[in-house]
Design an enzyme around this catalytic site. Structure first.
Site, PDB file in Angstrom:
ATOM      1  NE  ARG A  90      71.769  48.927  25.545  1.00  0.00           N
ATOM      2  CZ  ARG A  90      71.026  49.328  26.596  1.00  0.00           C
ATOM      3  NH1 ARG A  90      71.107  48.722  27.765  1.00  0.00           N
ATOM      4  NH2 ARG A  90      70.199  50.346  26.466  1.00  0.00           N
ATOM      5  CD  GLU A 134      71.979  43.870  35.557  1.00  0.00           C
ATOM      6  OE1 GLU A 134      71.776  44.826  36.329  1.00  0.00           O
ATOM      7  OE2 GLU A 134      71.244  43.625  34.583  1.00  0.00           O
ATOM      8  CG  ASP A 192      64.193  43.153  33.780  1.00  0.00           C
ATOM      9  OD1 ASP A 192      65.090  43.068  34.642  1.00  0.00           O
ATOM     10  OD2 ASP A 192      63.742  44.243  33.380  1.00  0.00           O
ATOM     11  CG  HIS A 240      73.717  46.691  34.166  1.00  0.00           C
ATOM     12  ND1 HIS A 240      73.662  45.874  33.061  1.00  0.00           N
ATOM     13  CD2 HIS A 240      72.500  47.273  34.248  1.00  0.00           C
ATOM     14  CE1 HIS A 240      72.465  45.978  32.504  1.00  0.00           C
ATOM     15  NE2 HIS A 240      71.742  46.819  33.202  1.00  0.00           N
ATOM     16  NE  ARG A 300      73.215  53.762  33.091  1.00  0.00           N
ATOM     17  CZ  ARG A 300      72.316  52.988  32.504  1.00  0.00           C
ATOM     18  NH1 ARG A 300      72.694  51.836  31.975  1.00  0.00           N
ATOM     19  NH2 ARG A 300      71.050  53.341  32.460  1.00  0.00           N
TER      20      ARG A 300
END
Ligand code: BG6
Length: 301
Positions: free
Chosen positions: A74, A273, A214, A170, A100
């Site tokens: 994170r 991002e 978002d 990101h 990732r």
């Protein structure tokens, strides 16, 4: 190549770069040159920290981040590849792709003339990755760590047919307080609002934050700038090879459920991002390549 001694022998650079391992066997590239400091996990080629010399960290890493094989971290700069968000047809495949959470290897390192450090990582394919992505598309991440941070995600199509890829850097940026910052560069664009039922809206002014956010901004190609009066700085995001941008902050309720964002962590981060997301996917013809490039720089205000 996971042996620290060999990594240091082959790729370490005095006054620039050495490699370390933690108790879980996770390996890190530790960069410290006269311009900046950074730390990159080999898993995911995941840049965790970056701070130009004498400045506060620019990239946010959660104080509750977990470092374990196969788990995403994170914070930092997660590489989303070869799809963004949910897989279009396979709900059991991981969100944002597998890049990732799998091992990458170091392919090259060098010191640049101006004092920055360059690293090139390549994703290591395995039966597990091939089970989710059958295409021959070697992918590399090129990082330049200096006064600016440059990240370039290079996808090559080594197969015989076209492939379609979604991707993203990101990036989690460190900020003074999510309620006090704004993001410029998205004014006038349409965005897909992913909070609640997916809705198309238009961004009128600068983006400000007072609840969960978002959004996928469509046809976003201009620089974005995070204006942070608390830290008296702007972070400029330049990009190429990306026609959408995602702006994300989970806010308190979702952050609490996530478990790895830390107490009040949501106040200290914003994701802006650089993506190829939603309908903005990239078709790469056989023998072709796609480069997603970003450059982050800090300006005092
Ligand atoms: C963003 C998405 O890019 O990533 C959000 O737009 C998502 O919907 C967020 O919640 C974090 O994703 P993850 O998989 O790292 O928890």
């Amino acid at each position: 190549m996971t042996d620290i001694y060999t990594l240091n022998q082959r790729y370490g650079i005095q006054d620039h770069l050495h490699f370390t391992a933690d108790a879980n066997g996770m390996i890190y590239a530790e960069v410290k040159n006269r311009l900046a400091e950074a730390r990159i996990a080999l898993q995911g080629a995941h840049l965790l920290t970056w701070a130009p010399t004498g400045t506060a960290p620019v990239i946010w890493l959660s104080e509750a981040a977990k470092f374990a094989a196969g788990k995403s971290v994170r914070g930092g700069v997660p590489v989303c590849w070869p799809w963004f968000g949910a897989h279009p047809t396979q709900p059991s495949f991981p969100a944002h792709g597998y890049a990732r959470t799998v091992p990458w290897q170091v392919l090259a390192t060098s010191a640049t003339q101006d004092g920055a450090t360059r690293l090139v990582f390549g994703l290591v394919e395995s039966d597990a990755t091939r089970a989710q992505w059958a295409h021959a598309t070697p992918v590399e991440l090129h990082l330049t760590i200096g006064t600016h941070l440059e990240c370039e995600l290079v996808t090559r199509n080594a197969g015989t047919g076209a492939v379609t890829v979604g991707d993203a850097l990101h990036t989690y940026f460190a900020i003074s307080d999510i309620r006090a910052i704004k993001v410029l560069g998205l004014e006038g664009l349409d965005y897909i609002d992913k909070v609640g039922p997916s809705t198309l809206r238009k961004q009128q002014d600068a983006v400000t934050f007072e609840s969960e956010t978002d959004r996928i901004y469509v046809e976003s190609v201009a620089d974005c700038v995070i204006v942070d009066p608390g830290l008296k700085r702007c972070i400029r995001i330049q990009k190429r090879g990306s026609r959408s941008s995602v702006v994300w902050n989970p806010w308190i309720e979702k952050a609490t459920k996530m478990g790895d964002l830390g107490e009040d962590g949501y106040l200290k981060m914003v994701c802006v991002e650089s993506t190829n997301a939603a309908d903005d996917v990239v078709n790469i013809h056989a023998g072709g390549e796609h480069r997603l490039w970003v450059r982050y720089s800090v300006e005092a205000i």
